[in-house]
Design a protein around this motif. Structure first.
Motif, PDB file in Angstrom:
ATOM      1  N   LEU A 163       1.380  -1.394   0.023  1.00 59.69           N
ATOM      2  CA  LEU A 163       0.195   0.203   0.307  1.00 59.69           C
ATOM      3  C   LEU A 163       1.015   1.636   0.027  1.00 59.69           C
ATOM      4  O   LEU A 163       0.527   2.492  -0.969  1.00 59.69           O
ATOM      5  CB  LEU A 163      -1.015  -0.190   1.027  1.00 59.69           C
ATOM      6  N   CYS A 164       1.994   1.145   0.716  1.00 62.41           N
ATOM      7  CA  CYS A 164       2.371   2.555   0.504  1.00 62.41           C
ATOM      8  C   CYS A 164       3.811   3.202  -0.240  1.00 62.41           C
ATOM      9  O   CYS A 164       3.791   3.816  -1.086  1.00 62.41           O
ATOM     10  CB  CYS A 164       4.150   2.347   1.557  1.00 62.41           C
ATOM     11  N   ALA A 165       3.815   1.526  -1.195  1.00 65.99           N
ATOM     12  CA  ALA A 165       4.318   1.455  -1.906  1.00 65.99           C
ATOM     13  C   ALA A 165       3.605   2.042  -3.390  1.00 65.99           C
ATOM     14  O   ALA A 165       3.583   2.366  -4.709  1.00 65.99           O
ATOM     15  CB  ALA A 165       5.013   0.373  -3.465  1.00 65.99           C
ATOM     16  N   LEU A 166       2.036   1.678  -3.474  1.00 64.75           N
ATOM     17  CA  LEU A 166       1.118   2.349  -4.297  1.00 64.75           C
ATOM     18  C   LEU A 166       1.275   3.501  -3.997  1.00 64.75           C
ATOM     19  O   LEU A 166       1.032   4.462  -5.376  1.00 64.75           O
ATOM     20  CB  LEU A 166      -0.272   1.131  -4.200  1.00 64.75           C
ATOM     21  N   VAL A 167       0.638   4.013  -3.001  1.00 70.09           N
ATOM     22  CA  VAL A 167       1.067   5.772  -2.563  1.00 70.09           C
ATOM     23  C   VAL A 167       1.607   6.608  -3.521  1.00 70.09           C
ATOM     24  O   VAL A 167       1.748   7.498  -3.738  1.00 70.09           O
ATOM     25  CB  VAL A 167       0.315   6.418  -1.150  1.00 70.09           C
ATOM     26  N   LYS A 168       3.507   5.600  -2.895  1.00 67.78           N
ATOM     27  CA  LYS A 168       4.417   6.598  -4.035  1.00 67.78           C
ATOM     28  C   LYS A 168       4.149   6.198  -5.421  1.00 67.78           C
ATOM     29  O   LYS A 168       4.840   7.426  -5.600  1.00 67.78           O
ATOM     30  CB  LYS A 168       5.939   5.418  -3.159  1.00 67.78           C
ATOM     31  N   ALA A 169       3.554   5.197  -5.899  1.00 66.72           N
ATOM     32  CA  ALA A 169       3.988   5.573  -7.685  1.00 66.72           C
ATOM     33  C   ALA A 169       2.532   6.881  -7.943  1.00 66.72           C
ATOM     34  O   ALA A 169       3.289   6.674  -9.083  1.00 66.72           O
ATOM     35  CB  ALA A 169       3.129   3.841  -7.707  1.00 66.72           C
ATOM     36  N   PHE A 170       1.712   6.986  -7.003  1.00 68.59           N
ATOM     37  CA  PHE A 170       0.767   7.391  -7.025  1.00 68.59           C
ATOM     38  C   PHE A 170       1.333   9.661  -7.148  1.00 68.59           C
ATOM     39  O   PHE A 170       1.560   9.871  -8.224  1.00 68.59           O
ATOM     40  CB  PHE A 170      -0.645   8.306  -6.447  1.00 68.59           C
ATOM     41  N   LEU A 171       2.150   9.164  -6.345  1.00 66.49           N
ATOM     42  CA  LEU A 171       2.686  10.643  -6.232  1.00 66.49           C
ATOM     43  C   LEU A 171       3.981  10.613  -7.566  1.00 66.49           C
ATOM     44  O   LEU A 171       4.148  11.909  -7.991  1.00 66.49           O
ATOM     45  CB  LEU A 171       3.644  10.360  -4.676  1.00 66.49           C
ATOM     46  N   LYS A 172       3.870  10.070  -8.372  1.00 66.92           N
ATOM     47  CA  LYS A 172       5.532   9.728  -8.813  1.00 66.92           C
ATOM     48  C   LYS A 172       4.511   9.741 -10.337  1.00 66.92           C
ATOM     49  O   LYS A 172       5.867   9.545 -11.395  1.00 66.92           O
ATOM     50  CB  LYS A 172       6.788   8.569  -8.814  1.00 66.92           C
ATOM     51  N   SER A 173       3.666   9.697 -10.417  1.00 70.16           N
ATOM     52  CA  SER A 173       2.955   9.096 -11.540  1.00 70.16           C
ATOM     53  C   SER A 173       2.527  10.166 -13.138  1.00 70.16           C
ATOM     54  O   SER A 173       2.920   9.945 -14.187  1.00 70.16           O
ATOM     55  CB  SER A 173       0.964   8.217 -11.676  1.00 70.16           C
ATOM     56  N   GLY A 174       2.882  11.265 -11.847  1.00 72.78           N
ATOM     57  CA  GLY A 174       2.629  12.530 -12.917  1.00 72.78           C
ATOM     58  C   GLY A 174       1.395  12.766 -13.389  1.00 72.78           C
ATOM     59  O   GLY A 174       0.138  12.565 -12.489  1.00 72.78           O
ATOM     60  N   VAL A 175       0.869  13.865 -14.014  1.00 69.93           N
ATOM     61  CA  VAL A 175      -0.324  14.429 -15.030  1.00 69.93           C
ATOM     62  C   VAL A 175      -0.657  14.396 -16.166  1.00 69.93           C
ATOM     63  O   VAL A 175       0.646  14.472 -17.183  1.00 69.93           O
ATOM     64  CB  VAL A 175      -1.119  15.232 -14.094  1.00 69.93           C
ATOM     65  N   LEU A 176      -1.561  14.085 -17.316  1.00 68.55           N
ATOM     66  CA  LEU A 176      -1.747  14.442 -17.672  1.00 68.55           C
ATOM     67  C   LEU A 176      -1.698  15.196 -18.632  1.00 68.55           C
ATOM     68  O   LEU A 176      -2.954  16.224 -18.070  1.00 68.55           O
ATOM     69  CB  LEU A 176      -2.863  13.167 -18.757  1.00 68.55           C
ATOM     70  N   THR A 177      -1.653  16.318 -19.320  1.00 66.88           N
ATOM     71  CA  THR A 177      -2.141  17.788 -20.219  1.00 66.88           C
ATOM     72  C   THR A 177      -3.119  17.480 -20.787  1.00 66.88           C
ATOM     73  O   THR A 177      -3.771  16.845 -21.438  1.00 66.88           O
ATOM     74  CB  THR A 177      -0.840  18.665 -19.916  1.00 66.88           C
ATOM     75  N   ARG A 220       2.503  13.710 -20.634  1.00 67.54           N
ATOM     76  CA  ARG A 220       2.568  13.495 -19.497  1.00 67.54           C
ATOM     77  C   ARG A 220       3.848  14.823 -18.685  1.00 67.54           C
ATOM     78  O   ARG A 220       4.675  14.755 -19.846  1.00 67.54           O
ATOM     79  CB  ARG A 220       3.210  12.369 -19.534  1.00 67.54           C
ATOM     80  N   GLU A 221       3.299  15.086 -18.243  1.00 64.31           N
ATOM     81  CA  GLU A 221       4.342  15.914 -17.083  1.00 64.31           C
ATOM     82  C   GLU A 221       4.639  15.535 -15.823  1.00 64.31           C
ATOM     83  O   GLU A 221       3.626  15.175 -14.733  1.00 64.31           O
ATOM     84  CB  GLU A 221       3.727  17.283 -17.111  1.00 64.31           C
ATOM     85  N   GLY A 264       4.055  17.368  -4.381  1.00 64.90           N
ATOM     86  CA  GLY A 264       2.758  17.693  -4.021  1.00 64.90           C
ATOM     87  C   GLY A 264       1.743  16.826  -4.535  1.00 64.90           C
ATOM     88  O   GLY A 264       2.475  15.739  -6.048  1.00 64.90           O
ATOM     89  N   THR A 265       0.976  16.865  -4.824  1.00 70.53           N
ATOM     90  CA  THR A 265      -0.356  16.100  -5.552  1.00 70.53           C
ATOM     91  C   THR A 265      -1.574  17.056  -6.548  1.00 70.53           C
ATOM     92  O   THR A 265      -1.127  18.343  -6.018  1.00 70.53           O
ATOM     93  CB  THR A 265      -1.185  14.830  -4.917  1.00 70.53           C
ATOM     94  N   PRO A 266      -1.792  16.259  -7.740  1.00 66.84           N
ATOM     95  CA  PRO A 266      -2.485  17.454  -8.287  1.00 66.84           C
ATOM     96  C   PRO A 266      -3.983  17.644  -7.573  1.00 66.84           C
ATOM     97  O   PRO A 266      -4.212  16.961  -7.005  1.00 66.84           O
ATOM     98  CB  PRO A 266      -2.918  16.515  -9.612  1.00 66.84           C
ATOM     99  N   GLN A 267      -4.220  18.985  -8.142  1.00 67.66           N
ATOM    100  CA  GLN A 267      -5.135  19.249  -7.534  1.00 67.66           C
ATOM    101  C   GLN A 267      -6.461  18.547  -7.445  1.00 67.66           C
ATOM    102  O   GLN A 267      -6.769  18.791  -8.747  1.00 67.66           O
ATOM    103  CB  GLN A 267      -5.393  20.732  -7.552  1.00 67.66           C
ATOM    104  N   GLY A 268      -7.409  18.647  -7.194  1.00 66.85           N
ATOM    105  CA  GLY A 268      -8.564  17.141  -7.401  1.00 66.85           C
ATOM    106  C   GLY A 268      -8.279  15.822  -7.852  1.00 66.85           C
ATOM    107  O   GLY A 268      -9.597  15.484  -7.536  1.00 66.85           O
ATOM    108  N   GLY A 269      -6.803  15.692  -7.255  1.00 68.17           N
ATOM    109  CA  GLY A 269      -6.621  13.932  -7.292  1.00 68.17           C
ATOM    110  C   GLY A 269      -7.386  13.460  -6.525  1.00 68.17           C
ATOM    111  O   GLY A 269      -7.204  13.813  -4.962  1.00 68.17           O
ATOM    112  N   ILE A 270      -7.305  12.139  -6.313  1.00 65.78           N
ATOM    113  CA  ILE A 270      -8.012  11.041  -5.759  1.00 65.78           C
ATOM    114  C   ILE A 270      -7.502  11.290  -4.783  1.00 65.78           C
ATOM    115  O   ILE A 270      -7.566  10.585  -3.289  1.00 65.78           O
ATOM    116  CB  ILE A 270      -8.292   9.537  -6.229  1.00 65.78           C
TER     117      ILE A 270
END
Length: 295
Positions: free
Chosen positions: A13-27, A32-33, A38-44
């Motif tokens: 679960l810790c690895a999953l959260v870390k993966a979320f943080l490193k996944s980047g965002v789609l413009t 991909r950026e 931090g985390t993208p605003q509005g992200g789950i």
């Protein structure tokens, strides 16, 4: 992540959260950026991590409360010495510090909060952070909280009502549902949609002093619905109010169609919230005494 790992021992679960943080965002263009902080605003993930990060604020003020203000005698002594007393109320990334004291105490607390948040890379939003007197009132989680004199008496009480922003939001939603582009809908479907939106909104605000506001919202919705019906069902002649009432109302001026009646926000009963103080049960098990004190 350190605070997260101290609570959650499941490494997957810790690895999953870390993966979320490193996944980047789609413009908007599909590129991909990288997200370096931090985390993208509005992200789950944002509300979860905000809750975890700001638990540091809870710990700080809880520790301060029990050490310096936990008993009536301690609070009275602080007041005699010209010091203030305070408590924090927090929901996700929104919080209020209620201060019994002077403005200078509240101003000092703002700097104190900023100092607690700084080590985690967080800072207060200047446009959302302000010091106000309870008689001026403030907005919190969609509610407007303010102390006012009760009509006909000299007694003052704190009233909680839907904020102007929350009222404007539901009115805008009603307006969007009854706009000219929606006249292709059946009347019963529109009434059902309005009922759901208004009842859902009213359920959130039912613990405040909200009855008058609910009636005002229903008045707005009824007017929009009346104009929508007159525009949709107007033939060669303009649909008069008498004909409107005869064709589209059942009891008085209540709109009804195919067994669906307009109930609005007023159908939700206002029930006062029962204050339970520190007796609210928590699903979390308290930390062991040794772990809480540390070395």
């Amino acid at each position: 992540m350190g605070r997260f790992r101290s609570r959650i021992k499941d490494k997957r679960l810790c690895a999953l959260v870390k993966a979320f943080l490193k996944s980047g965002v789609l413009t908007e263009l599909g590129d991909r950026e990288e997200t370096l902080t931090g985390t993208p605003q509005g992200g789950i993930l944002s509300p979860l991590l905000a809750n975890i990060a700001l638990s540091a604020l809870d710990d700080y003020f809880d520790r301060q409360w029990h050490q310096e203000m936990g008993t009536q005698a301690q609070r009275q002594k602080r007041r005699r010495n010209g010091q203030g007393n305070w408590k924090i109320i927090r929901y996700a990334d929104d919080f209020v510090l209620m201060v019994s004291g002077d403005r200078q105490h509240a101003e000092a607390l703002r700097e104190e909060v900023a100092a607690v948040l700084a080590p985690m890379g967080l800072r207060l939003a200047p446009e959302k952070t302000r010091v106000v007197h309870i008689d001026e009132g403030f907005d919190f989680l969609g509610h407007h909280i303010r102390r006012m004199r009760k009509r006909g008496t000299q007694k003052y009480y704190v009233y909680t009502k839907p904020s102007k922003k929350a009222i404007a939001s539901i009115k805008d939603k009603v307006t969007a549902k009854t706009y000219r582009s929606t006249r292709h809908q059946d009347l019963d479907k529109l009434i059902l949609s309005l009922n759901r939106s208004l009842a859902g909104w009213a359920n959130y605000f039912r613990h405040g002093v909200s009855k008058a506001v609910f009636n005002a919202i229903d008045h707005h919705a009824w007017g929009r619905l009346m104009r929508w019906i007159r525009a949709k069902y107007a033939g060669k002649h303009r649909l008069g109010m008498k004909e409107l009432r005869a064709r589209f109302c059942d009891h008085g001026w209540r709109f009804a169609c195919k067994g669906v009646v307009f109930t609005g926000a007023s159908s939700v009963t206002v029930t006062r919230y029962r204050y339970r103080g520190s007796k609210i049960p928590t699903p979390w098990t308290p930390a062991p005494a040794a772990a809480a004190t540390g070395s």
